[in-house]
Design a protein around this motif. Structure first.
Motif, PDB file in Angstrom:
ATOM      1  N   VAL A   1       0.842  -1.200   0.000  1.00 61.46           N
ATOM      2  CA  VAL A   1       0.000   0.000   0.000  1.00 61.46           C
ATOM      3  C   VAL A   1       0.874   1.247   0.000  1.00 61.46           C
ATOM      4  N   GLU A   2       1.929   1.211   0.803  1.00 66.72           N
ATOM      5  CA  GLU A   2       2.830   2.361   0.899  1.00 66.72           C
ATOM      6  C   GLU A   2       3.490   2.673  -0.440  1.00 66.72           C
ATOM      7  N   GLU A   3       3.800   1.642  -1.193  1.00 65.10           N
ATOM      8  CA  GLU A   3       4.409   1.841  -2.513  1.00 65.10           C
ATOM      9  C   GLU A   3       3.456   2.528  -3.480  1.00 65.10           C
ATOM     10  N   ARG A   4       2.161   2.366  -3.266  1.00 68.07           N
ATOM     11  CA  ARG A   4       1.168   2.814  -4.235  1.00 68.07           C
ATOM     12  C   ARG A   4       0.442   4.104  -3.859  1.00 68.07           C
ATOM     13  N   VAL A   5       0.516   4.519  -2.609  1.00 70.12           N
ATOM     14  CA  VAL A   5      -0.221   5.700  -2.161  1.00 70.12           C
ATOM     15  C   VAL A   5       0.749   6.858  -1.938  1.00 70.12           C
ATOM     16  N   ASP A   6       0.503   7.946  -2.607  1.00 72.69           N
ATOM     17  CA  ASP A   6       1.336   9.142  -2.486  1.00 72.69           C
ATOM     18  C   ASP A   6       0.852   9.959  -1.287  1.00 72.69           C
ATOM     19  N   THR A   7       1.720  10.149  -0.288  1.00 79.84           N
ATOM     20  CA  THR A   7       1.349  10.897   0.909  1.00 79.84           C
ATOM     21  C   THR A   7       1.737  12.372   0.828  1.00 79.84           C
ATOM     22  N   THR A   8       2.290  12.777  -0.305  1.00 79.56           N
ATOM     23  CA  THR A   8       2.693  14.177  -0.471  1.00 79.56           C
ATOM     24  C   THR A   8       1.484  15.101  -0.291  1.00 79.56           C
ATOM     25  N   GLY A   9       1.649  16.111   0.521  1.00 79.27           N
ATOM     26  CA  GLY A   9       0.604  17.110   0.678  1.00 79.27           C
ATOM     27  C   GLY A   9      -0.486  16.757   1.668  1.00 79.27           C
ATOM     28  N   LEU A  10      -0.419  15.580   2.274  1.00 78.69           N
ATOM     29  CA  LEU A  10      -1.429  15.204   3.258  1.00 78.69           C
ATOM     30  C   LEU A  10      -1.186  15.922   4.578  1.00 78.69           C
ATOM     31  N   THR A  11      -2.249  16.203   5.304  1.00 79.34           N
ATOM     32  CA  THR A  11      -2.103  16.747   6.645  1.00 79.34           C
ATOM     33  C   THR A  11      -1.570  15.652   7.570  1.00 79.34           C
ATOM     34  N   ASP A  12      -1.133  16.032   8.750  1.00 80.61           N
ATOM     35  CA  ASP A  12      -0.644  15.041   9.716  1.00 80.61           C
ATOM     36  C   ASP A  12      -1.726  14.015  10.013  1.00 80.61           C
ATOM     37  N   PHE A  13      -2.970  14.471  10.133  1.00 84.14           N
ATOM     38  CA  PHE A  13      -4.084  13.566  10.414  1.00 84.14           C
ATOM     39  C   PHE A  13      -4.308  12.599   9.252  1.00 84.14           C
ATOM     40  N   GLN A  14      -4.310  13.116   8.026  1.00 82.08           N
ATOM     41  CA  GLN A  14      -4.532  12.266   6.851  1.00 82.08           C
ATOM     42  C   GLN A  14      -3.393  11.273   6.637  1.00 82.08           C
ATOM     43  N   ALA A  15      -2.170  11.684   6.986  1.00 82.22           N
ATOM     44  CA  ALA A  15      -0.997  10.857   6.723  1.00 82.22           C
ATOM     45  C   ALA A  15      -0.994   9.571   7.531  1.00 82.22           C
ATOM     46  N   ARG A  16      -1.791   9.503   8.577  1.00 82.54           N
ATOM     47  CA  ARG A  16      -1.808   8.304   9.429  1.00 82.54           C
ATOM     48  C   ARG A  16      -2.644   7.186   8.810  1.00 82.54           C
ATOM     49  N   LEU A  17      -2.759   7.202   7.514  1.00 78.72           N
ATOM     50  CA  LEU A  17      -3.656   6.287   6.812  1.00 78.72           C
ATOM     51  C   LEU A  17      -3.283   4.818   6.953  1.00 78.72           C
ATOM     52  N   PHE A  18      -1.982   4.516   7.050  1.00 83.79           N
ATOM     53  CA  PHE A  18      -1.587   3.104   7.128  1.00 83.79           C
ATOM     54  C   PHE A  18      -2.028   2.481   8.454  1.00 83.79           C
ATOM     55  N   GLY A  19      -2.011   3.277   9.511  1.00 76.93           N
ATOM     56  CA  GLY A  19      -2.531   2.806  10.786  1.00 76.93           C
ATOM     57  C   GLY A  19      -4.027   2.582  10.749  1.00 76.93           C
ATOM     58  N   ARG A  20      -4.730   3.350   9.920  1.00 79.74           N
ATOM     59  CA  ARG A  20      -6.186   3.166   9.810  1.00 79.74           C
ATOM     60  C   ARG A  20      -6.545   1.988   8.903  1.00 79.74           C
ATOM     61  N   VAL A  21      -5.827   1.854   7.803  1.00 77.62           N
ATOM     62  CA  VAL A  21      -6.057   0.700   6.925  1.00 77.62           C
ATOM     63  C   VAL A  21      -5.817  -0.598   7.698  1.00 77.62           C
ATOM     64  N   SER A  22      -4.820  -0.581   8.567  1.00 73.78           N
ATOM     65  CA  SER A  22      -4.486  -1.795   9.320  1.00 73.78           C
ATOM     66  C   SER A  22      -5.609  -2.203  10.262  1.00 73.78           C
ATOM     67  N   GLU A  23      -6.418  -1.239  10.726  1.00 66.54           N
ATOM     68  CA  GLU A  23      -7.565  -1.602  11.568  1.00 66.54           C
ATOM     69  C   GLU A  23      -8.523  -2.517  10.802  1.00 66.54           C
ATOM     70  N   ILE A  24      -8.742  -2.196   9.537  1.00 66.89           N
ATOM     71  CA  ILE A  24      -9.600  -3.040   8.701  1.00 66.89           C
ATOM     72  C   ILE A  24      -8.909  -4.374   8.428  1.00 66.89           C
ATOM     73  N   LEU A  25      -7.619  -4.309   8.146  1.00 70.76           N
ATOM     74  CA  LEU A  25      -6.882  -5.534   7.836  1.00 70.76           C
ATOM     75  C   LEU A  25      -6.852  -6.502   9.013  1.00 70.76           C
ATOM     76  N   MET A  26      -6.814  -5.982  10.239  1.00 76.86           N
ATOM     77  CA  MET A  26      -6.821  -6.894  11.377  1.00 76.86           C
ATOM     78  C   MET A  26      -8.108  -7.713  11.410  1.00 76.86           C
ATOM     79  N   ASN A  27      -9.219  -7.099  11.037  1.00 78.30           N
ATOM     80  CA  ASN A  27     -10.482  -7.836  10.983  1.00 78.30           C
ATOM     81  C   ASN A  27     -10.440  -8.920   9.907  1.00 78.30           C
ATOM     82  N   VAL A  28      -9.772  -8.620   8.804  1.00 79.47           N
ATOM     83  CA  VAL A  28      -9.598  -9.631   7.754  1.00 79.47           C
ATOM     84  C   VAL A  28      -8.803 -10.807   8.301  1.00 79.47           C
ATOM     85  N   TRP A  29      -7.718 -10.506   8.993  1.00 81.33           N
ATOM     86  CA  TRP A  29      -6.867 -11.555   9.567  1.00 81.33           C
ATOM     87  C   TRP A  29      -7.645 -12.408  10.572  1.00 81.33           C
TER      88      TRP A  29
END
Length: 275
Positions: A202-230
Motif C-alpha cells: 500500500v505504501e508503494e502505491r499511495v502518495d502521501t505528499t501534501g497530506l495533513t498530519d491527520f490524513q498521513a496516518r492512513l496506514f494505521g487506519r487501513v491496518s484496523e480493517i486488515l486486522m479484521n480480515v486476519w
C-alpha cells in the motif's frame, strides 16, 4: 506464562503499574526519552522502551501510528503472549476503566489475561457497530476509500487466497478497531508478517505528499480493517478469538463523535481530527 502487554504512548502520562504492562514510546526517533517516573511507575527505574531500539520502523510513526510498536514487538520481543494497547485505551473487565482515585482498577490483570489465553489464541476489542455503514463505506465517507481499494489490489497480488475474507469484512457493519490485540506470540508473528507485507505494498502505491498530519496516518487506519480480515481468516482455520471490552482512560465526547459520523455519512464531510 510469560505475558507482555505493551502500552503505546508518545508522551508522559499515568500508566498502569502491573508488571505485565510494558510502556513503549512510539515515534521515539529523535525525541527525548520518557522515564518510568514520568508515567507513574515507581517500581521500575530508567527510561521506558523506545520503538527506535533494535530492529524498528520508528521513523514511520507519523504514517503507521502505533504499528511502530507492533513492529518492535514482532522483531524484538520473546514471550508466550504479547499484546498492544494505548495510553488512552485498555482491555478491561468492565466498561469503565476505573475511578479518579483508582484510574486502572478494571484493566485486565495478568491473571485474567492468563486465564483467557488458556482457551483463546487471540483477544481483540469488542466490535464497534456502525449500523448504517459498512466498514468500507464508513472508511470511504470519513477518510478515502481509495486506500482500501489499493489494499485490495495488494491483497490480490500478495495473498489472493485471502480476498474472500477481505470482501466479507468490507461488507460488515461492525469491526474490532484500534489495532489493539493480545495474541500468543507465534500467532502475533504470523499476523505481523502478513500485515506488514500488505502495508508495504500500500505504501508503494499511495502518495502521501501534501497530506495533513491527520490524513498521513492512513496506514494505521487501513491496518484496523486488515486486522479484521486476519481475524476472520484465522477463525476459519480453527483459531479461538475472544472479544473483550476496550475501555478509555479519558472522557470521550460521544455526541461529537456521533455528529461527525452523520456529517460524514450524509454530507460528505471527511474527518479532519480525532474526537
Amino acid at each position: 506464562m510469560d505475558i507482555k502487554i505493551f502500552i503505546a504512548t508518545h508522551k508522559p502520562c499515568q500508566l498502569p503499574e502491573q508488571s505485565c504492562y510494558v510502556p513503549i514510546q512510539v515515534g521515539a526517533k529523535g525525541k527525548e526519552p520518557i522515564s518510568y517516573s514520568q508515567v507513574g511507575i515507581s517500581d521500575r527505574t530508567g527510561d521506558i522502551i523506545r520503538d527506535d531500539a533494535g530492529e524498528n520502523i520508528s521513523q514511520k510513526n507519523p504514517f503507521y501510528c502505533e504499528l511502530t510498536a507492533t513492529y518492535y514487538i514482532w522483531k524484538n520481543i520473546t514471550a508466550d503472549v504479547v499484546g498492544l494497547c494505548h495510553y488512552r485505551r485498555y482491555f478491561a473487565n468492565k466498561k469503565n476503566l476505573g475511578t479518579d482515585q483508582v484510574p486502572f482498577a478494571n484493566v485486565l490483570t495478568e491473571a485474567e489475561i492468563e486465564s483467557l489465553m488458556t482457551e483463546a489464541d487471540v483477544i481483540i476489542p469488542k466490535r464497534n457497530k456502525y449500523f448504517i455503514e459498512t466498514l468500507y463505506s464508513h472508511y470511504a465517507h470519513t477518510m478515502d476509500g481509495m486506500h482500501l481499494d489499493v489494499a485490495r489490489e495488494v491483497m490480490a497480488q500478495v495473498c489472493p487466497e485471502d480476498l474472500k475474507y477481505m470482501d466479507a469484512i468490507f461488507s460488515r457493519t461492525n469491526g474490532s478497531m484500534y489495532n489493539m490485540c493480545i495474541m500468543k506470540k507465534d500467532v502475533f508473528d504470523r499476523y505481523s508478517e502478513w500485515l506488514f507485507a500488505l502495508l508495504a505494498g500500500v505504501e508503494e502505491r499511495v502518495d502521501t505528499t501534501g497530506l495533513t498530519d491527520f490524513q498521513a496516518r492512513l496506514f494505521g487506519r487501513v491496518s484496523e480493517i486488515l486486522m479484521n480480515v486476519w481475524i476472520l481468516k484465522i477463525q476459519s482455520e480453527g483459531k479461538v478469538v475472544t472479544e473483550v471490552t476496550a475501555a478509555y482512560s479519558e472522557k470521550i465526547n460521544w455526541i461529537k463523535k456521533g455528529y461527525w459520523f452523520l456529517q460524514a455519512k450524509f454530507f460528505g464531510k471527511k474527518y479532519t481530527k480525532s474526537a
